[in-house]
Every structure is written in C-alpha cells, then in structure tokens.
Scaffold this active site. Structure first.
Site: not given
Ligand SMILES: Cc1cc2nc3c(=O)[nH]c(=O)nc-3n(C[C@H](O)[C@H](O)[C@H](O)COP(=O)(O)OP(=O)(O)OC[C@H]3O[C@@H](n4cnc5c(N)ncnc54)[C@H](O)[C@@H]3O)c2cc1C
Length: 390
Positions: A131, A338, A364
């Site tokens: 944390p 799109i 990562e």
C-alpha cells in the site's frame, strides 16, 4: 539491415496464429457472455485443457529451457507469439512456463515449486507492491524477522496478479532494515498459502482482478529463501524486466485485431449515402493508428533483439513498454470512435479492450517510471542517443 523474419520465426508465428484462430477465438462469444455475467472468461480447467491441446501443437514453455521440457525460445520469437496471443481477448496463455526467477531456486525448491508450476500443478504469484510502495518499490516495509530456523513475515502486499488463485507467493520482504532494500536489505521468499497468508480480491475496471495479501506473523522456513538472503530486490527487478517487452508485444496483437475490425467497419458502415471509409476524418484515424502500431512493433522487436544479443535490455524495454502501452490505448480509442455507438456497447469487445489496456500504462512500471529510466540513462550517460547504432 534485414527487417524480415527468418523461416523458423515465421513458421512458429504462423503455427501460433493458426492455434489461436482455430482453437481459442471460437470461445470469444462465450467469454464475453460470461464476463457480462461477472464470471471468469475461462475456468482453470478450460485453460488447462487448451494449454494441453497447444502442447500437442508444440507450444509448451515458451521461455522454459529445453532441459525443463520447454521451448526455450529467444525473446524475439516469444515476442511474436505474445503478439498472436494478444489478437484474442480470451484470457489464454500457453502453458509450461514459470516465473523467470523460480529458475534461481535451489534443487529442492525447484522440485517443490518450479517443476509443479511448469507442469501447471501449482500456481504462483509475485508480490513486491505494498500500500505504501508501488513505483517506489524500494520503500517496501514488509518485515521478515529471523526466528531460529525460520523467518516470520508481517505486513501487506497489494495489487498482486493471481493472488486470489495462487497456492504460493514469491514475496520480497525487508530482512535487514539497516541496509538499503536495493542493496542487501531485502530477501525473496517462497511462501505457501498453507503457511498462513490470506488474500482479499480487489475490484478493478478490468476482468479478473488482483488481490491484496495479508501476512500476519507468517512463519516461513529458512530453506524457503529464494536465491541469497539480501538479494530480494534484485530478483524482483529481474521478474519485472521480463514483462516489459511481453506487455507491449501483447499490445501489438490487440491493436492489430482492433484496427482490422475498424477497417472492416469503415468499409461497410454507410452514412450520408457513403461508407464512412470515404471520409478523411476516418482515413486519418486509420493512418495514425497504423503508423503508431508499426512504430511500436519495431521498438518492441528491438527490445527483444537486444535481450537476445545478451545486451542490457532495460533502456530499449522501457521505450517499448512506454510507447507500446500508449499506442494500444490510442488505437483502441480510435477503433471505438470509428465504431460509433456500437463501439461503446458490450456487444463488441472494444469496450473490454478499452478497460483492459488502460492497465498497461500503470502496471510493471508506470509511464512515468519508464520515462524516468529513459531520461536517467541519457542524462547520466549510461546510454547513447540511438542506442547500439550510435
Ligand atoms: C491490475 C494490477 C496488477 C498488478 N500486479 C502486480 C503484481 O503481480 N505484483 C506486484 O508486486 N505489483 C503488481 N501491481 C502493482 C503495480 O506494479 C503498481 O500499481 C505500479 O507500480 C504503480 O504503483 P502505485 O500503484 O503505488 O502508484 P504510485 O507509485 O503511488 O504512483 C502514483 C502516480 O504517481 C506517479 N509517480 C510516482 N513517483 C513518481 C516520480 N518520481 N516522478 C513522476 N511521477 C511519479 C506514478 O507514475 C503514478 O502516475 C499491479 C497493479 C495493478 C493495478
């Protein structure tokens, strides 16, 4: 300079593509249906069955050395295969691999952890984040205190991929608070769930969330130290660097597939009496997406090639991870645009990719950490502008 694939690379890539297309992609409608019902896309048994089927095609242990029954492929070939895996959103990966740092285990640990992980009988997770320590991983506080022949681990790990399912964790903890975590102060441990840690699922915007792991005075025998006492951070970084070219390799596959869908949609969707492909606004989105995709491809292949040459891949991998993660976010966003309203629905996988790939800029090593590595290498003169061609 030759930008073509060798016959062998092409053959392996094409076989992987054929497997993914024939055996994995047909599961996509069912995976979408299950995920919409908040169930896992594949059960562990289904994943295993697919992996064993792939083994018959010769795909087993992409990164696992041949002496352990794997393919022991060069990083570049692995990268090509991870791109093929990225073309489907089915949560599939080939079997027969284990965390790279488990190969650092001693013979006894290899029998107990590495081999069963390769065989798919045991499941691991890797835990360094806490944390209070993410980007700043050297700030970890989980303590491991020596007690006779054991170590006692106390603290919390968070955001651990596979932490809900793993039966053992590779955990980096502080063993000598008087020393720098990066330099002798931390150690990696192999900790079975049965030794007493527990996991709590964390809900995220993606599918299959990570876990927090709670260690409340968990007693771990000294024989479960991975590598040497004091080497934990080094092993942790070795684990992380592996993902730095796999993540963007996967991103390329996602972007290729999504862009293909957008091209097909642009050619068939008619507005104001003409296919939307005839509008320059749409054409430019397609052109920009393809250009970024191609740039990412070469950064990623170069990073993998650098590793294969036995050169330090950190700088090239940081650029590949940074650019590849951003590229796939840009491409998926354009692909959604799109597709208009349909792109936003759960009928199509685009919104799923949109949620999935946002993570690529975070885990990562965040974008900012990659930039920190790239700029530091240049500012301190560790790397020349232009890398090995300079
Ligand atoms: C789904 C998921 C899976 C994960 N899996 C694993 C796992 O398996 N094992 C594991 O150990 N960890 C895992 N992580 C943790 C992940 O690696 C961290 O979340 C990540 O490194 C960022 O750390 P943080 O979340 O604490 O953010 P922080 O470090 O708090 O950063 C917050 C923000 O500040 C920025 N920042 C921080 N420092 C600087 C600086 N010096 N300069 C500029 N910007 C800065 C960051 O880039 C980010 O934007 C996972 C995370 C997620 C979300």
């Amino acid at each position: 300079m030759d930008f073509s694939l060798s016959d062998e690379q092409r053959a392996i890539r094409d076989t992987a593509r054929a497997f993914i297309t024939r055996e994995v992609m047909p599961l996509e409608p069912e995976v979408l249906r299950r995920e919409r019902a908040h169930q896992p896309g594949l059960t562990p048994d289904e994943l295993r069955e697919l992996q064993l089927k792939a083994k018959k095609f010769g795909f087993w242990g992409l990164a696992t050395p041949e002496e352990y029954g794997g393919m022991g492929l060069p990083a570049l070939t692995q990268s090509l295969i991870w791109t093929e895996i990225g073309r489907t959103f089915v949560p599939f990966r080939f079997g027969g691999d284990a965390d790279n740092i488990l190969f650092r285990a001693n013979d006894e640990q290899k029998r107990e952890y590495l081999i069963p992980t390769i065989e798919g009988e045991r499941r691991s997770c890797f835990a360094i984040t806490e944390p209070g320590a993410g980007s700043d991983a050297a700030n970890i506080k989980m303590r491991a205190r020596r007690d006779g022949d054991d170590w006692i681990l106390t603290g919390e790990k968070t955001f651990i991929t596979g932490g809900n399912e793993a039966d053992f964790a590779i955990v980096v903890a502080v063993t000598d608070p008087d020393r720098d975590v990066r330099d002798g102060g931390s150690t990696a441990f192999l900790v079975d769930r049965s030794m007493g840690w527990r996991s709590e699922p964390i809900q995220t915007m993606g599918e299959g969330g990570p876990a927090s792991l709670v260690f409340d005075d968990v007693r771990v025998p000294a024989r479960n130290v991975l590598g040497e006492v004091g080497q934990g951070f080094k092993l942790g970084m070795e684990w992380i660097i592996k993902g730095r070219y796999i993540i963007p390799s996967n991103a390329i596959g996602i972007a290729e597939r999504a862009l293909g869908m957008a091209i097909q949609h642009a050619n068939t969707r008619v507005t104001f009496g003409a296919p939307i492909a005839s509008y320059q606004a749409i054409q430019w989105m397609i052109a920009d997406a393809e250009t970024e995709l191609e740039a990412a491809r070469w950064l990623v292949l170069r990073a993998a090639w650098t590793a294969d040459q036995g050169l330090d891949p950190r700088h090239a991998s940081a650029m590949a991870k940074l650019y590849g993660a951003n590229m796939v976010n840009h491409v998926v966003d354009k692909v959604m645009q799109i597709h208009g309203g349909m792109g936003y629905t759960r009928e199509l996988p685009i919104e799923r990719w949109y949620r999935q790939v946002r993570l690529y800029r975070i885990f990562e090593g965040t974008d900012e950490m990659q930039r920190l590595i790239i700029s530091r290498d240049l500012l301190r003169g560790y790397t020349k502008i232009g890398g090995h061609l300079a």
